[in-house]
Enzyme design. Sequence first.
Site, PDB file in Angstrom:
ATOM      1  N   SER A 181     -42.089  34.701 -37.003  1.00 22.54           N
ATOM      2  CA  SER A 181     -42.484  35.883 -36.967  1.00 22.54           C
ATOM      3  C   SER A 181     -40.940  36.661 -36.028  1.00 22.54           C
ATOM      4  O   SER A 181     -41.754  37.800 -34.837  1.00 22.54           O
ATOM      5  CB  SER A 181     -43.748  36.723 -36.128  1.00 22.54           C
ATOM      6  OG  SER A 181     -44.245  36.831 -37.337  1.00 22.54           O
ATOM      7  N   GLY A 200     -37.830  34.617 -41.668  1.00 23.21           N
ATOM      8  CA  GLY A 200     -38.838  34.479 -43.023  1.00 23.21           C
ATOM      9  C   GLY A 200     -38.034  36.017 -43.345  1.00 23.21           C
ATOM     10  O   GLY A 200     -37.084  36.661 -43.769  1.00 23.21           O
ATOM     11  N   GLY A 201     -39.322  36.630 -43.044  1.00 25.12           N
ATOM     12  CA  GLY A 201     -39.088  37.907 -43.593  1.00 25.12           C
ATOM     13  C   GLY A 201     -38.181  39.346 -43.584  1.00 25.12           C
ATOM     14  O   GLY A 201     -37.434  39.988 -44.118  1.00 25.12           O
ATOM     15  N   GLY A 251     -44.904  34.318 -40.708  1.00 25.06           N
ATOM     16  CA  GLY A 251     -46.179  35.886 -41.271  1.00 25.06           C
ATOM     17  C   GLY A 251     -46.817  36.756 -41.096  1.00 25.06           C
ATOM     18  O   GLY A 251     -48.013  37.710 -41.812  1.00 25.06           O
ATOM     19  N   GLU A 298     -41.945  25.765 -35.641  1.00 22.72           N
ATOM     20  CA  GLU A 298     -41.990  26.680 -36.571  1.00 22.72           C
ATOM     21  C   GLU A 298     -44.185  26.862 -36.119  1.00 22.72           C
ATOM     22  O   GLU A 298     -44.463  26.227 -37.331  1.00 22.72           O
ATOM     23  CB  GLU A 298     -42.109  27.191 -37.913  1.00 22.72           C
ATOM     24  CG  GLU A 298     -40.318  27.338 -38.710  1.00 22.72           C
ATOM     25  CD  GLU A 298     -40.514  27.820 -39.895  1.00 22.72           C
ATOM     26  OE1 GLU A 298     -39.955  29.113 -39.355  1.00 22.72           O
ATOM     27  OE2 GLU A 298     -40.547  27.561 -40.796  1.00 22.72           O
ATOM     28  N   HIS A 344     -41.104  22.953 -44.270  1.00 26.08           N
ATOM     29  CA  HIS A 344     -41.714  23.775 -43.944  1.00 26.08           C
ATOM     30  C   HIS A 344     -43.424  23.815 -44.234  1.00 26.08           C
ATOM     31  O   HIS A 344     -43.737  22.843 -45.450  1.00 26.08           O
ATOM     32  CB  HIS A 344     -40.920  24.753 -45.128  1.00 26.08           C
ATOM     33  CG  HIS A 344     -41.685  26.600 -44.727  1.00 26.08           C
ATOM     34  ND1 HIS A 344     -42.893  27.349 -44.542  1.00 26.08           N
ATOM     35  CD2 HIS A 344     -40.625  27.191 -43.495  1.00 26.08           C
ATOM     36  CE1 HIS A 344     -42.246  27.765 -44.173  1.00 26.08           C
ATOM     37  NE2 HIS A 344     -41.242  28.524 -43.316  1.00 26.08           N
ATOM     38  N   ASN A 385     -34.922  32.286 -44.023  1.00 23.60           N
ATOM     39  CA  ASN A 385     -35.883  32.131 -45.888  1.00 23.60           C
ATOM     40  C   ASN A 385     -35.886  32.505 -46.050  1.00 23.60           C
ATOM     41  O   ASN A 385     -37.059  33.704 -45.395  1.00 23.60           O
ATOM     42  CB  ASN A 385     -36.550  31.062 -44.648  1.00 23.60           C
ATOM     43  CG  ASN A 385     -37.380  29.667 -45.430  1.00 23.60           C
ATOM     44  OD1 ASN A 385     -37.137  30.121 -46.869  1.00 23.60           O
ATOM     45  ND2 ASN A 385     -38.836  29.863 -45.076  1.00 23.60           N
ATOM     46  N   TRP A 386     -35.818  32.892 -47.146  1.00 18.21           N
ATOM     47  CA  TRP A 386     -36.125  34.267 -48.386  1.00 18.21           C
ATOM     48  C   TRP A 386     -37.654  33.755 -48.905  1.00 18.21           C
ATOM     49  O   TRP A 386     -37.742  34.096 -49.470  1.00 18.21           O
ATOM     50  CB  TRP A 386     -34.541  34.860 -49.515  1.00 18.21           C
ATOM     51  CG  TRP A 386     -34.165  35.556 -48.553  1.00 18.21           C
ATOM     52  CD1 TRP A 386     -33.806  35.771 -47.800  1.00 18.21           C
ATOM     53  CD2 TRP A 386     -32.609  35.663 -49.085  1.00 18.21           C
ATOM     54  NE1 TRP A 386     -32.418  36.251 -47.509  1.00 18.21           N
ATOM     55  CE2 TRP A 386     -31.996  36.581 -48.758  1.00 18.21           C
ATOM     56  CE3 TRP A 386     -32.768  35.636 -51.011  1.00 18.21           C
ATOM     57  CZ2 TRP A 386     -31.195  37.190 -49.021  1.00 18.21           C
ATOM     58  CZ3 TRP A 386     -31.532  36.214 -51.754  1.00 18.21           C
ATOM     59  CH2 TRP A 386     -30.939  37.804 -50.269  1.00 18.21           C
ATOM     60  N   LYS A 387     -37.787  32.311 -48.882  1.00 12.36           N
ATOM     61  CA  LYS A 387     -39.126  32.079 -50.156  1.00 12.36           C
ATOM     62  C   LYS A 387     -38.994  32.726 -51.032  1.00 12.36           C
ATOM     63  O   LYS A 387     -37.780  32.421 -51.526  1.00 12.36           O
ATOM     64  CB  LYS A 387     -40.534  32.438 -48.597  1.00 12.36           C
ATOM     65  CG  LYS A 387     -39.954  32.033 -47.345  1.00 12.36           C
ATOM     66  CD  LYS A 387     -41.329  32.001 -46.861  1.00 12.36           C
ATOM     67  CE  LYS A 387     -41.563  31.990 -44.888  1.00 12.36           C
ATOM     68  NZ  LYS A 387     -42.442  32.542 -44.165  1.00 12.36           N
ATOM     69  N   GLU A 417     -44.904  25.316 -44.995  1.00 18.84           N
ATOM     70  CA  GLU A 417     -45.845  26.450 -46.414  1.00 18.84           C
ATOM     71  C   GLU A 417     -45.814  24.857 -47.587  1.00 18.84           C
ATOM     72  O   GLU A 417     -45.995  24.545 -48.429  1.00 18.84           O
ATOM     73  CB  GLU A 417     -45.495  27.162 -47.371  1.00 18.84           C
ATOM     74  CG  GLU A 417     -44.982  28.181 -45.899  1.00 18.84           C
ATOM     75  CD  GLU A 417     -44.765  30.073 -46.261  1.00 18.84           C
ATOM     76  OE1 GLU A 417     -43.725  29.297 -47.222  1.00 18.84           O
ATOM     77  OE2 GLU A 417     -44.705  30.784 -45.234  1.00 18.84           O
TER      78      GLU A 417
END
Length: 249
Positions: free
Chosen positions: A211, A232-233, A172, A166, A94, A9-11, A96
């Site tokens: 993470s 993510g990251g 993150g 999640e 998600h 997930n590149w966000k 966010e």
Amino acid sequence: MAKPLIAGNWKMHGSLALIDEFGRALATTELPEGVDVALMVPFPYLAQAAQALNVAGVSVGAQTLSDQPSGALTGEVSGAMLRELGASMVLVGHSERRSMFHENDQAVLGRVRAALGVGLTPILCLGETLEQRDEGRTESVVLGQLDAVFDALDASERAQLVVAYEPVWAIGTGRTATPEQAQAVHSAIRQRLADYSGGLEERTKILYGGSMKAANAADLLAQPDIDGGLVGGASLQVDDFLAICQSAG
Ligand code: 13P
């Protein structure tokens, strides 16, 4: 057991150059057999990602969609548009989106329905905040989010979803759930899927996100009820992401 899926997930990160970098790397990398890989990229990059990554047999997806098929909804993007650009999956719910864009369970359900209506696979995200965990409400929150969608669907619709657990406190933050903490929630989710209909728990992929990185992926993926990752990251670095994919094999 469901075939593992590693989804990045590149966000709101990335670039056309990064897509090309992934395309080049994936074209020359042998992914482990039996592992599905997907990248959920920002809307403007979908077409290019579908083209660049198609070579390697990687799926491309979006990070949200409108609950409406079309309309005077400035700034919104429909599921049909995503399909037209080559997306086959979409993240829904998600944390966010839930917290920053005020998407409640009803809004999440509307988006799941919109995705299913055009043949996109929804990846339904669930997760508790640290406060909810500390209050001992992890299972009730997570299963409540699951029920809010699954109760409203019929059996054939339920069978099309991917679920991602999640924990919000692990997103993150560098603070990953321990394999045991994640497994406990995944097991509860699988049990609830079994309650909906026998067999659903076996075919539904339940991904872990929060993470996940190359250093901890193998331990998480070794848990019996963790069928993959939502990354993510670490999905913004080709080497890290491919290392996670390898550890799912
Ligand atoms: P991080 O891997 O950066 O913690 O993000 C997880 C996530 O939110 C994936 O959807």
